[in-house]
Write an enzyme that holds these catalytic residues in place. Structure first.
Site, PDB file in Angstrom:
ATOM      1  N   GLY A   1       2.722   4.304  14.248  1.00 37.48           N
ATOM      2  CA  GLY A   1       3.048   4.860  12.796  1.00 37.48           C
ATOM      3  C   GLY A   1       1.968   4.701  11.762  1.00 37.48           C
ATOM      4  O   GLY A   1       2.109   4.518  10.725  1.00 37.48           O
TER       5      GLY A   1
ATOM      6  N   HIS B   1      -6.200  -1.909   8.502  1.00 28.72           N
ATOM      7  CA  HIS B   1      -5.743  -2.784   7.717  1.00 28.72           C
ATOM      8  C   HIS B   1      -4.777  -3.589   8.172  1.00 28.72           C
ATOM      9  O   HIS B   1      -4.131  -3.117   9.192  1.00 28.72           O
ATOM     10  CB  HIS B   1      -4.990  -1.767   6.376  1.00 28.72           C
ATOM     11  CG  HIS B   1      -4.123  -0.888   6.918  1.00 28.72           C
ATOM     12  ND1 HIS B   1      -4.433   0.367   7.363  1.00 28.72           N
ATOM     13  CD2 HIS B   1      -2.472  -1.092   6.888  1.00 28.72           C
ATOM     14  CE1 HIS B   1      -3.309   0.880   7.675  1.00 28.72           C
ATOM     15  NE2 HIS B   1      -2.385   0.252   7.398  1.00 28.72           N
TER      16      HIS B   1
ATOM     17  N   ILE C   1       2.214  -0.976  -1.912  1.00 34.06           N
ATOM     18  CA  ILE C   1       2.928  -0.332  -2.753  1.00 34.06           C
ATOM     19  C   ILE C   1       4.535  -0.040  -2.567  1.00 34.06           C
ATOM     20  O   ILE C   1       5.331   0.278  -3.471  1.00 34.06           O
ATOM     21  CB  ILE C   1       2.147   1.104  -3.065  1.00 34.06           C
ATOM     22  CG1 ILE C   1       2.628   1.677  -4.638  1.00 34.06           C
ATOM     23  CG2 ILE C   1       2.616   2.246  -2.084  1.00 34.06           C
ATOM     24  CD1 ILE C   1       1.566   2.639  -4.935  1.00 34.06           C
TER      25      ILE C   1
HETATM   26  P1  AMP Z   1       0.217   2.091   8.045  1.00 31.58           P
HETATM   27  O1  AMP Z   1       1.492   2.586   8.295  1.00 31.58           O
HETATM   28  O2  AMP Z   1       0.040   0.814   8.834  1.00 31.58           O
HETATM   29  O3  AMP Z   1      -0.936   2.988   7.977  1.00 31.58           O
HETATM   30  O4  AMP Z   1       0.354   1.505   6.692  1.00 31.58           O
HETATM   31  C1  AMP Z   1      -0.073   2.022   5.359  1.00 31.58           C
HETATM   32  C2  AMP Z   1       0.484   1.040   4.221  1.00 31.58           C
HETATM   33  O5  AMP Z   1      -0.349   1.364   2.987  1.00 31.58           O
HETATM   34  C3  AMP Z   1       2.003   1.434   4.013  1.00 31.58           C
HETATM   35  O6  AMP Z   1       2.670   0.255   4.133  1.00 31.58           O
HETATM   36  C4  AMP Z   1       1.860   1.841   2.591  1.00 31.58           C
HETATM   37  O7  AMP Z   1       3.252   1.505   1.696  1.00 31.58           O
HETATM   38  C5  AMP Z   1       0.676   1.155   1.920  1.00 31.58           C
HETATM   39  N1  AMP Z   1       0.016   2.000   0.718  1.00 31.58           N
HETATM   40  C6  AMP Z   1      -0.214   3.389   0.868  1.00 31.58           C
HETATM   41  N2  AMP Z   1      -0.647   3.946  -0.277  1.00 31.58           N
HETATM   42  C7  AMP Z   1      -0.962   2.787  -0.946  1.00 31.58           C
HETATM   43  C8  AMP Z   1      -1.348   2.398  -2.164  1.00 31.58           C
HETATM   44  N3  AMP Z   1      -1.944   3.222  -3.080  1.00 31.58           N
HETATM   45  N4  AMP Z   1      -1.341   1.033  -2.511  1.00 31.58           N
HETATM   46  C9  AMP Z   1      -0.840   0.039  -1.802  1.00 31.58           C
HETATM   47  N5  AMP Z   1      -0.394   0.246  -0.597  1.00 31.58           N
HETATM   48  C10 AMP Z   1      -0.477   1.494  -0.158  1.00 31.58           C
END
Ligand code: AMP
Ligand code: ZN
Length: 112
Positions: free
Chosen positions: A91, A98, A30
């Protein structure tokens, strides 16, 4: 469970899905950090690599090894980077493991 990625996998929260099979879902991030930024979400909930049980380990390996076949679909032909943020220093914000798939541009090598 209050997990945003589990809710996306369950279809309770919308996301742009680009690929799905029985083990994983790939969605667009997102908040893109590169011209192309996808997230590979294992369908099973676990926070980090060290929390994955044997089935989850196998499923994650299979998911990664499917990426070469998905290069066309995802438009990764000029190269891509896989990133797993684990824990505080990296972070990690979502505690559902994921894999970030970054592509679509030349990338530097600066973790800051
Ligand atoms: P991390 O910091 O590795 O935990 O990455 C989490 C990722 O999830 C970040 O890049 C966010 O932009 C992404 N993210 C959070 N909420 C959503 C969502 N609803 N749809 C798509 N991506 C998301
Ligand atoms: Zn989850």
């Amino acid at each position: 469970m209050d997990c945003i990625f589990c809710k996306i996998i369950a279809g309770e929260i919308p996301a742009t899905k680009v690929y799905e099979d029985k083990n994983m879902l790939i969605i667009e991030d997102i908040d893109k950090k590169a011209k192309k930024h996808f997230l590979l979400l294992p369908k099973s909930h676990y926070a980090s690599l060290e929390d994955a049980n044997f089935r989850e380990q196998i499923a994650l390996g299979r998911a990664i090894m499917k990426l070469p076949k998905l290069k066309e679909v995802l438009g990764l032909n000029d190269g891509y980077r896989l990133v797993i943020n684990q824990g505080e220093d990296a972070g990690q914000t979502v505690k559902h493991l994921h894999i970030h798939i970054l592509s679509g541009q030349k990338m530097g090598w600066n973790p800051a």
